[in-house]
Design an enzyme around this catalytic site. Structure first.
Site, PDB file in Angstrom:
ATOM      1  N   CYS A 114       0.753  -1.195  -0.040  1.00 14.71           N
ATOM      2  CA  CYS A 114       0.019   0.052  -0.014  1.00 14.71           C
ATOM      3  C   CYS A 114       0.955   1.251   0.057  1.00 14.71           C
ATOM      4  CB  CYS A 114      -0.963   0.130   1.123  1.00 14.71           C
ATOM      5  SG  CYS A 114      -2.299  -0.790   0.747  1.00 14.71           S
ATOM      6  N   ARG A 119       8.649   2.525   2.673  1.00 14.66           N
ATOM      7  CA  ARG A 119       8.970   1.279   3.613  1.00 14.66           C
ATOM      8  C   ARG A 119       9.913   0.261   3.120  1.00 14.66           C
ATOM      9  NH1 ARG A 119       2.783  -1.415   3.033  1.00 14.66           N
ATOM     10  NH2 ARG A 119       3.476  -2.684   5.025  1.00 14.66           N
ATOM     11  N   ASP A 302      -2.937  -0.010  11.573  1.00 16.80           N
ATOM     12  CA  ASP A 302      -3.727  -0.405  10.856  1.00 16.80           C
ATOM     13  C   ASP A 302      -5.516  -0.103  10.969  1.00 16.80           C
ATOM     14  OD1 ASP A 302      -1.876  -1.585   9.570  1.00 16.80           O
ATOM     15  OD2 ASP A 302      -2.288  -3.636   9.888  1.00 16.80           O
ATOM     16  N   ARG A 395      -8.214  -6.288  -0.935  1.00 19.43           N
ATOM     17  CA  ARG A 395      -6.590  -6.675  -0.580  1.00 19.43           C
ATOM     18  C   ARG A 395      -6.935  -7.445   0.859  1.00 19.43           C
ATOM     19  NH1 ARG A 395      -1.830  -3.174  -1.540  1.00 19.43           N
ATOM     20  NH2 ARG A 395      -1.069  -5.204  -0.913  1.00 19.43           N
TER      21      ARG A 395
END
Ligand code: EPU
Length: 429
Positions: A114, A119, A302, A395
């Site tokens: 994402c 990252r 999250d 996803r």
């Protein structure tokens, strides 16, 4: 696209879907077993289908069973996998160590995931190098070689869930002991360790910040049931709380949801925890609360985007600080379109002045959890909300419409070919 007719309390009971992130980690770890692993309670989500496709590229044979998959990792191939598939998910990279341990060499395109900020994979690379791997980045591909991996002392600057999982798994086939300190303590790390131990690995301390692995020269396949998904469960509980409803999620371990449940209580929801269920009932209107994301057992990043949606209709001003990713903010512009009052400070702090109600309109998911945030906003909003780019939500959310419908929501998926019909044209921005 998903269309939601909002403004109704969600009431009812659903079984928690199974965990995306535990499944993705376990589906990398199968590669260290020279045998057949049998997975049950496997989530039907897009990211896992991509993972299965990647495993097959490396020669793994996968057979679907009634509620899962049989994964035969006895014969592996040394191939350059399709970069377009690899880049769809970040956990492609977690296959590098296991493949290296089995094959002695591997070439892996740089991973994706994402769009929520940089990252890097530096902890992964440093850890593998400490175990004796030689890794070079050549034309966008990581090329790794090792005649023999050896146990190492590894310390993380930050408790990375992925690097803990990747290196713990790889260390199971390294010679001698590996000690990982400042390890991540997420339940998905513990679940992975449970699976590896079933494969005959020797692991101590998973779930604490120091994990010791004594490598073995060979592991077998094993049976494993994928545990529940904390993020999906948390999302449905927030939906119940913010719509003034009552939602029960079954098949969960309430202690894995502690930080979320405490925030819900602080915001005025009633929380009942059973042995394997959680029930949350919302008041007419939630109160503002402050949230800061942290590694487990802190409030999970999250659920940061979902909690911002929840607090956008709470009474008062809430401050939500994202500390794990620098750019997890794709939901904010879209929530503004629905009438939310959110000011972003320093790129990662949301100052939310709760409004009495949001209004449904057309919005766009920019990433997985932004999509979940918009679903929550749509459930609480007056009128109809249309969320496009639903592939992001697919996803990681399984049977979203069915689960919401079971809780009394009016929600439907609009196939792309319907979007040109006169009715759907109305929802175009
Ligand atoms: N980090 C580095 N270097 C590394 C690895 C991580 O600097 O080599 C940093 C990251 O940039 C980030 C922090 O460490 O700032 C934490 O990242 P972590 O490695 O813990 O994240 P991850 O393993 O890549 C998993 C989940 C994410 C979840 C995070 C944090 C999976 C497939 N993904 O990612 O889930 O946000 O842990 O809990 O397990 C999601 O499901 O929406 C999602 C993004």
């Amino acid at each position: 696209m998903i269309q939601i007719e909002g403004g109704r309390p969600l009431v009812g009971e659903i079984k928690s879907p199974s965990s995306k992130n535990a499944a993705l980690a376990v589906f990398s770890a199968v590669l260290v077993g020279d045998g057949i692993s049998v997975m049950t309670n496997v989530p039907e989500i897009a990211d896992l289908q991509i993972k299965a496709q990647l495993l097959e590229m490396f020669g793994v044979k996968i057979a679907r069973t009634a509620d899962g998959m049989e994964i035969d990792c006895r014969e592996l191939r040394d191939v350059l996998p399709d970069a377009d598939v690899v880049r769809k998910i970040r956990t492609s990279f977690y296959m590098l160590g296991p493949l290296l341990a089995r094959n002695g060499r591997v070439t892996m395109p740089a991973p994706g995931g994402c769009n929520i900020g940089a990252r890097p994979v530096d902890y992964h690379i440093r850890g593998l190098e400490a175990m004796g791997a030689q890794i070079d980045l050549v034309d966008g591909n990581y090329v790794a070689q090792a005649d023999n991996l050896v146990g190492a002392k590894i310390h993380f600057d930050f408790p990375s869930a992925g690097a803990t999982q990747h290196l713990m798994t790889t260390a199971c086939l390294a010679e001698g002991p590996t000690v990982i300190s400042n390890a991540a303590t997420e339940p998905e790390v513990t679940a992975l360790a449970d699976f590896l131990v079933r494969m005959d690995a020797s692991i101590e301390g998973a779930g604490t910040d120091k994990i010791t692995i004594n490598g073995r020269c060979r592991l077998n396949g094993a049976q494993f049931r994928i545990p529940f998904d904390r993020m999906q469960a948390g999302t449905y509980l927030m939906a119940g709380a913010m719509t003034g409803g009552e939602v029960t999620i079954k098949d969960v371990l309430p202690e894995h949801l502690s930080s979320v449940l405490m925030k819900l209580e602080e915001a005025g929801a009633e929380v009942e925890e059973g042995h394997d269920y959680v029930r949350v009932s919302g008041p007419e209107r939630l109160k503002a609360v402050n949230v800061m994301t942290m590694p487990h057992p802190g409030f999970p990043t999250d659920l940061q985007q979902p909690v911002v949606a929840m607090l956008s209709v709470a009474d008062g001003t809430s401050i939500v600080e994202e500390t794990i990713y620098e750019n997890r903010i794709g939901h904010i512009n879209q929530l503004h379109r629905m009438g939310a009052k959110i000011e972003l400070k320093g790129g990662n702090v949301s100052i939310i002045t709760g409004v009495e109600s949001l209004s449904g309109t057309s919005v766009e998911a920019t990433d997985l959890r932004a999509g979940a945030s918009l679903v929550l906003a749509g459930l609480a909003a007056q009128g109809e909300t249309t969320i496009s780019n639903v592939h992001f939500i697919d996803r990681g959310y399984e049977n979203l419409e069915d689960n919401l419908a079971q809780l009394g929501a009016t929600v439907r998926r609009v196939p792309l070919d319907e979007t040109n019909s006169p009715k759907e044209a109305l929802y175009k921005p």
